[in-house]
Design an enzyme around this catalytic site. Sequence first.
Site, PDB file in Angstrom:
ATOM      1  N   SER A 136      68.564  19.171  -5.682  1.00  0.00           N
ATOM      2  CA  SER A 136      67.349  18.241  -5.586  1.00  0.00           C
ATOM      3  C   SER A 136      66.942  18.685  -4.413  1.00  0.00           C
ATOM      4  O   SER A 136      67.425  18.572  -3.109  1.00  0.00           O
ATOM      5  CB  SER A 136      67.895  16.712  -5.536  1.00  0.00           C
ATOM      6  OG  SER A 136      67.074  15.853  -5.099  1.00  0.00           O
ATOM      7  N   LYS A 162      65.103  20.205  -9.061  1.00  0.00           N
ATOM      8  CA  LYS A 162      64.489  18.776  -9.157  1.00  0.00           C
ATOM      9  C   LYS A 162      63.783  19.031  -7.815  1.00  0.00           C
ATOM     10  O   LYS A 162      64.179  19.253  -6.702  1.00  0.00           O
ATOM     11  CB  LYS A 162      65.361  17.840  -9.104  1.00  0.00           C
ATOM     12  CG  LYS A 162      64.877  16.405  -8.668  1.00  0.00           C
ATOM     13  CD  LYS A 162      65.852  15.193  -9.172  1.00  0.00           C
ATOM     14  CE  LYS A 162      66.010  14.468  -7.938  1.00  0.00           C
ATOM     15  NZ  LYS A 162      66.917  13.205  -8.339  1.00  0.00           N
ATOM     16  N   LYS A 164      61.261  16.533  -5.075  1.00  0.00           N
ATOM     17  CA  LYS A 164      60.721  15.525  -4.706  1.00  0.00           C
ATOM     18  C   LYS A 164      59.254  15.382  -4.759  1.00  0.00           C
ATOM     19  O   LYS A 164      58.692  16.447  -4.205  1.00  0.00           O
ATOM     20  CB  LYS A 164      61.199  15.016  -3.470  1.00  0.00           C
ATOM     21  CG  LYS A 164      62.935  14.769  -3.309  1.00  0.00           C
ATOM     22  CD  LYS A 164      63.192  13.365  -4.266  1.00  0.00           C
ATOM     23  CE  LYS A 164      64.769  13.181  -4.129  1.00  0.00           C
ATOM     24  NZ  LYS A 164      65.191  11.939  -4.605  1.00  0.00           N
ATOM     25  N   ASP A 189      61.134  14.208  -8.813  1.00  0.00           N
ATOM     26  CA  ASP A 189      61.382  12.678  -8.614  1.00  0.00           C
ATOM     27  C   ASP A 189      60.536  12.118  -7.513  1.00  0.00           C
ATOM     28  O   ASP A 189      60.198  12.450  -6.598  1.00  0.00           O
ATOM     29  CB  ASP A 189      62.928  12.626  -7.964  1.00  0.00           C
ATOM     30  CG  ASP A 189      63.460  11.246  -7.921  1.00  0.00           C
ATOM     31  OD1 ASP A 189      62.880  10.263  -8.250  1.00  0.00           O
ATOM     32  OD2 ASP A 189      64.660  11.252  -7.423  1.00  0.00           O
ATOM     33  N   GLU A 214      61.078  11.514 -13.042  1.00  0.00           N
ATOM     34  CA  GLU A 214      61.962  10.401 -12.588  1.00  0.00           C
ATOM     35  C   GLU A 214      61.307   9.439 -11.788  1.00  0.00           C
ATOM     36  O   GLU A 214      60.903   9.662 -10.559  1.00  0.00           O
ATOM     37  CB  GLU A 214      63.242  11.185 -11.791  1.00  0.00           C
ATOM     38  CG  GLU A 214      64.582  10.251 -11.301  1.00  0.00           C
ATOM     39  CD  GLU A 214      65.453  11.054 -10.576  1.00  0.00           C
ATOM     40  OE1 GLU A 214      65.476  12.226 -10.482  1.00  0.00           O
ATOM     41  OE2 GLU A 214      66.402  10.219  -9.892  1.00  0.00           O
ATOM     42  N   ASP A 239      65.808   6.121 -12.540  1.00  0.00           N
ATOM     43  CA  ASP A 239      66.966   5.809 -11.583  1.00  0.00           C
ATOM     44  C   ASP A 239      66.903   4.601 -11.114  1.00  0.00           C
ATOM     45  O   ASP A 239      67.803   3.752 -11.448  1.00  0.00           O
ATOM     46  CB  ASP A 239      66.643   7.014 -10.767  1.00  0.00           C
ATOM     47  CG  ASP A 239      67.584   6.949  -9.462  1.00  0.00           C
ATOM     48  OD1 ASP A 239      68.385   6.169  -9.205  1.00  0.00           O
ATOM     49  OD2 ASP A 239      67.444   7.899  -8.592  1.00  0.00           O
ATOM     50  N   LYS A 263      74.061   6.490 -11.628  1.00  0.00           N
ATOM     51  CA  LYS A 263      74.853   6.560 -10.202  1.00  0.00           C
ATOM     52  C   LYS A 263      75.694   5.549 -10.202  1.00  0.00           C
ATOM     53  O   LYS A 263      75.126   4.484 -10.311  1.00  0.00           O
ATOM     54  CB  LYS A 263      73.618   6.562  -8.979  1.00  0.00           C
ATOM     55  CG  LYS A 263      72.605   7.747  -8.842  1.00  0.00           C
ATOM     56  CD  LYS A 263      71.687   7.689  -8.011  1.00  0.00           C
ATOM     57  CE  LYS A 263      70.789   8.637  -7.883  1.00  0.00           C
ATOM     58  NZ  LYS A 263      69.425   8.347  -6.741  1.00  0.00           N
ATOM     59  N   GLY A 291      72.708  11.779  -7.688  1.00  0.00           N
ATOM     60  CA  GLY A 291      73.434  11.977  -6.406  1.00  0.00           C
ATOM     61  C   GLY A 291      73.007  11.019  -5.360  1.00  0.00           C
ATOM     62  O   GLY A 291      71.625  10.792  -5.352  1.00  0.00           O
TER      63      GLY A 291
HETATM   64  O1  OSB Z   1      66.547   9.636  -6.058  1.00  0.00           O
HETATM   65  O2  OSB Z   1      67.941  10.845  -6.549  1.00  0.00           O
HETATM   66  C1  OSB Z   1      67.609  10.414  -5.736  1.00  0.00           C
HETATM   67  C2  OSB Z   1      69.203  11.388  -2.449  1.00  0.00           C
HETATM   68  C3  OSB Z   1      69.357  10.112  -1.990  1.00  0.00           C
HETATM   69  C4  OSB Z   1      68.892   9.147  -2.429  1.00  0.00           C
HETATM   70  C5  OSB Z   1      68.082   8.949  -3.775  1.00  0.00           C
HETATM   71  C6  OSB Z   1      68.227  10.320  -4.247  1.00  0.00           C
HETATM   72  C7  OSB Z   1      68.695  11.663  -3.657  1.00  0.00           C
HETATM   73  C8  OSB Z   1      68.718  13.029  -4.444  1.00  0.00           C
HETATM   74  C9  OSB Z   1      69.625  13.789  -3.851  1.00  0.00           C
HETATM   75  O3  OSB Z   1      67.955  13.152  -4.993  1.00  0.00           O
HETATM   76  C10 OSB Z   1      70.628  13.982  -4.829  1.00  0.00           C
HETATM   77  C11 OSB Z   1      71.849  14.771  -4.154  1.00  0.00           C
HETATM   78  O4  OSB Z   1      71.856  15.940  -4.069  1.00  0.00           O
HETATM   79  O5  OSB Z   1      72.658  14.042  -3.927  1.00  0.00           O
HETATM   80 MG    MG Z   2      66.056   9.755  -8.056  1.00  0.00          MG
END
Ligand code: OSB
Ligand code: MG
Length: 370
Positions: A136, A162, A164, A189, A214, A239, A263, A291
């Site tokens: 990510s 992925k 952001k 995302d 996402e 999510d 999660k 994650g």
């Molecule tokens: O939205 O998936 C998410 C990290 C912290 C809070 C929300 C998210 C995330 C990530 C990182 O996208 C995922 C990871 O590598 O742990």
């Molecule tokens: Mg997310």
Amino acid sequence: MSLIERIQLFHLRMPLVSPFETSFGSITTRDCILLHVFSEGASGWGECVADRDPGYAYETSGTAWHILEEFILPSIIGKDIPNPVDLQLQLKSIRGHAMAKAGLEMALWDLTGKQQERSVQALLGGKAAAVPVGVSVGIQASPQALVETVDKYLQAGYQRIKIKIKPGRDVEDVRAVRASFPQTLLQVDANSAYTISDTDALQALDGFGLLLIEQPLAEDDLWDHHRLQAMLNTPICLDESILSARHARQALEMGACRIINIKAGRVGGLSEARAIHDLCAAEGVPVWCGGMLETGVGRAANLALASLPQFLLPGDISATDRYYAEDITQERFVLNQDSTISVPQGHGLGVTINTSALKQYTLRELDYRV
Ligand code: OSB
Ligand code: MG
């Protein structure tokens, strides 16, 4: 399981190897609470994934500490919890605070595994020896900087990326990554940064062959996700909106998404996470493991969870070195050649705490006994 005699809490603040920027902000350190539960000569570790700030969810390390200290620990200490799946019922008088509850449940899974000399993977019913993973990538300074960062992760062997996004940092970023890497498995995302009136901006992403978009809209808004999904070809993956198996069922019935990010922290624990997995398996809906920048403790739990069969898409479970120069587990997770990470096979979560690292990153601790 057996009598819960003692629970230690550790509030940690860990430096990240690089800043992580999302639509809700940028962080250079990550907070979490580690839980250590003792029962009849055995002990188990869990990780509460609530971060310092309420950007992703309303829970923070501060609220989780409060709820654990004032409500969860008093209702659990001295009790016999025969099975981790019983915890949800035991805590049902405490509304919300899924991450605080999930941290404790994780410690009970680790403890149970240690007592029964089985891995958490085996307790959950997972089979795969290794699980496909991606990375990510946070919002970067520019689309060009993003391409360079993505290239670095592809060089490291990650086969799914992925990125952001947020309003104003979406289509140009996706276009730049796609132009450089036409074949890469790519998804985005938004962490709830858009509204239904931004449909045009989201439809502009439809032509780039994304695996999924996402959480584009607000976390409490299944209905507008349903309306948006009807106007997009790309599958929506939820999510933040999915806090329980009931939400998952309703979102699927409504057509609010076609894929679910699971999660354990967000849904109150590995038990509820597995329930969502089972529902999606019955409905033929793909899931993947999200994650929360976990330490080795939470990462081990994510790998065990993601080894269940309906986890059909790569998880946000990257190698330790993508997050932390030093972790609080002795084990460091590494990426295999085929963009997988191996699932720990030791008893419980299969990780060992590095006590000097734990001490180094601890801001405060609590020792709670009968
Ligand atoms: O939205 O998936 C998410 C990290 C912290 C809070 C929300 C998210 C995330 C990530 C990182 O996208 C995922 C990871 O590598 O742990
Ligand atoms: Mg997310």
